[in-house]
Design a protein around this motif. Structure first.
Motif, PDB file in Angstrom:
ATOM      1  N   ASN A 125       0.862  -1.174   0.000  1.00 35.08           N
ATOM      2  CA  ASN A 125       0.000   0.000   0.000  1.00 35.08           C
ATOM      3  C   ASN A 125       0.906   1.234   0.000  1.00 35.08           C
ATOM      4  N   PRO A 126       1.047   1.911  -1.142  1.00 38.35           N
ATOM      5  CA  PRO A 126       1.952   3.059  -1.218  1.00 38.35           C
ATOM      6  C   PRO A 126       1.609   4.153  -0.215  1.00 38.35           C
ATOM      7  N   ALA A 127       0.343   4.428  -0.006  1.00 38.35           N
ATOM      8  CA  ALA A 127      -0.050   5.490   0.929  1.00 38.35           C
ATOM      9  C   ALA A 127       0.365   5.133   2.347  1.00 38.35           C
ATOM     10  N   GLN A 128       0.169   3.870   2.709  1.00 39.51           N
ATOM     11  CA  GLN A 128       0.549   3.432   4.051  1.00 39.51           C
ATOM     12  C   GLN A 128       2.071   3.481   4.215  1.00 39.51           C
ATOM     13  N   ALA A 129       2.799   3.029   3.200  1.00 41.62           N
ATOM     14  CA  ALA A 129       4.255   3.062   3.253  1.00 41.62           C
ATOM     15  C   ALA A 129       4.755   4.496   3.369  1.00 41.62           C
ATOM     16  N   HIS A 130       4.130   5.406   2.631  1.00 39.34           N
ATOM     17  CA  HIS A 130       4.512   6.819   2.703  1.00 39.34           C
ATOM     18  C   HIS A 130       4.279   7.356   4.110  1.00 39.34           C
ATOM     19  N   GLY A 131       3.124   7.057   4.675  1.00 36.06           N
ATOM     20  CA  GLY A 131       2.806   7.528   6.026  1.00 36.06           C
ATOM     21  C   GLY A 131       3.775   6.988   7.062  1.00 36.06           C
ATOM     22  N   GLN A 132       4.126   5.729   6.926  1.00 33.72           N
ATOM     23  CA  GLN A 132       5.073   5.128   7.868  1.00 33.72           C
ATOM     24  C   GLN A 132       6.456   5.760   7.723  1.00 33.72           C
ATOM     25  N   GLY A 133       6.850   5.997   6.488  1.00 30.63           N
ATOM     26  CA  GLY A 133       8.152   6.635   6.242  1.00 30.63           C
ATOM     27  C   GLY A 133       8.193   8.052   6.776  1.00 30.63           C
ATOM     28  N   ALA A 139       6.364   9.271   9.247  1.00 30.99           N
ATOM     29  CA  ALA A 139       6.377   9.207  10.711  1.00 30.99           C
ATOM     30  C   ALA A 139       7.776   8.890  11.228  1.00 30.99           C
ATOM     31  N   LYS A 140       8.456   7.966  10.547  1.00 27.96           N
ATOM     32  CA  LYS A 140       9.817   7.605  10.952  1.00 27.96           C
ATOM     33  C   LYS A 140      10.763   8.799  10.783  1.00 27.96           C
ATOM     34  N   ALA A 141      10.608   9.532   9.691  1.00 20.92           N
ATOM     35  CA  ALA A 141      11.445  10.708   9.455  1.00 20.92           C
ATOM     36  C   ALA A 141      11.187  11.781  10.515  1.00 20.92           C
ATOM     37  N   GLU A 142       9.927  11.958  10.892  1.00 20.21           N
ATOM     38  CA  GLU A 142       9.593  12.949  11.922  1.00 20.21           C
ATOM     39  C   GLU A 142      10.192  12.563  13.272  1.00 20.21           C
ATOM     40  N   ARG A 143      10.158  11.270  13.600  1.00 19.17           N
ATOM     41  CA  ARG A 143      10.769  10.822  14.861  1.00 19.17           C
ATOM     42  C   ARG A 143      12.277  11.049  14.834  1.00 19.17           C
ATOM     43  N   ALA A 144      12.898  10.781  13.693  1.00 19.04           N
ATOM     44  CA  ALA A 144      14.346  10.991  13.572  1.00 19.04           C
ATOM     45  C   ALA A 144      14.689  12.474  13.682  1.00 19.04           C
ATOM     46  N   ALA A 145      13.881  13.327  13.058  1.00 23.79           N
ATOM     47  CA  ALA A 145      14.122  14.767  13.128  1.00 23.79           C
ATOM     48  C   ALA A 145      13.956  15.271  14.555  1.00 23.79           C
ATOM     49  N   GLU A 146      12.950  14.783  15.261  1.00 25.98           N
ATOM     50  CA  GLU A 146      12.733  15.202  16.650  1.00 25.98           C
ATOM     51  C   GLU A 146      13.889  14.752  17.533  1.00 25.98           C
ATOM     52  N   SER A 147      14.376  13.550  17.283  1.00 25.17           N
ATOM     53  CA  SER A 147      15.526  13.050  18.033  1.00 25.17           C
ATOM     54  C   SER A 147      16.758  13.915  17.768  1.00 25.17           C
ATOM     55  N   ALA A 148      16.960  14.313  16.522  1.00 22.45           N
ATOM     56  CA  ALA A 148      18.095  15.172  16.169  1.00 22.45           C
ATOM     57  C   ALA A 148      17.959  16.532  16.836  1.00 22.45           C
ATOM     58  N   ARG A 149      16.734  17.095  16.841  1.00 19.33           N
ATOM     59  CA  ARG A 149      16.515  18.386  17.501  1.00 19.33           C
ATOM     60  C   ARG A 149      16.794  18.277  18.999  1.00 19.33           C
TER      61      ARG A 149
END
Length: 87
Positions: free
Chosen positions: A8-16, A18-28
């Protein structure tokens, strides 16, 4: 027969995303921690420099280090978008 999950491309995009946002928050968070530590070190250096005689070499050196450290902290803050923008 076992059913297979379909991609499911939409689901994969959403998961990706969310993962990027968690990584960015961790970096901040890591950046904020580093900035706080650098600010504390600069403050301690500045305080130590003030404890020395007015014209002493150690005070002058400490003040230079404190100013350079503060400049580096400000640069990191501005790069990360967490500092005050100077006009």
């Amino acid at each position: 027969m076992a059913s297979r999950q379909q991609f499911n491309p939409a689901q994969a995009h959403g998961q990706g995303q969310a993962k990027a946002e968690r990584a960015a928050e961790s970096a901040r968070s890591t950046a904020h921690s580093a900035v706080n530590k650098a600010e504390n070190a600069a403050q301690r250096t500045h305080q130590k420099a003030q404890e020395q005689e007015s014209g002493s070499f150690l005070q002058q050196t400490g003040e230079k280090v404190a100013h350079m450290t503060q400049g580096a902290v400000d640069g990191v803050k501005n790069t990360l978008g967490i500092g005050e923008q100077k006009k």
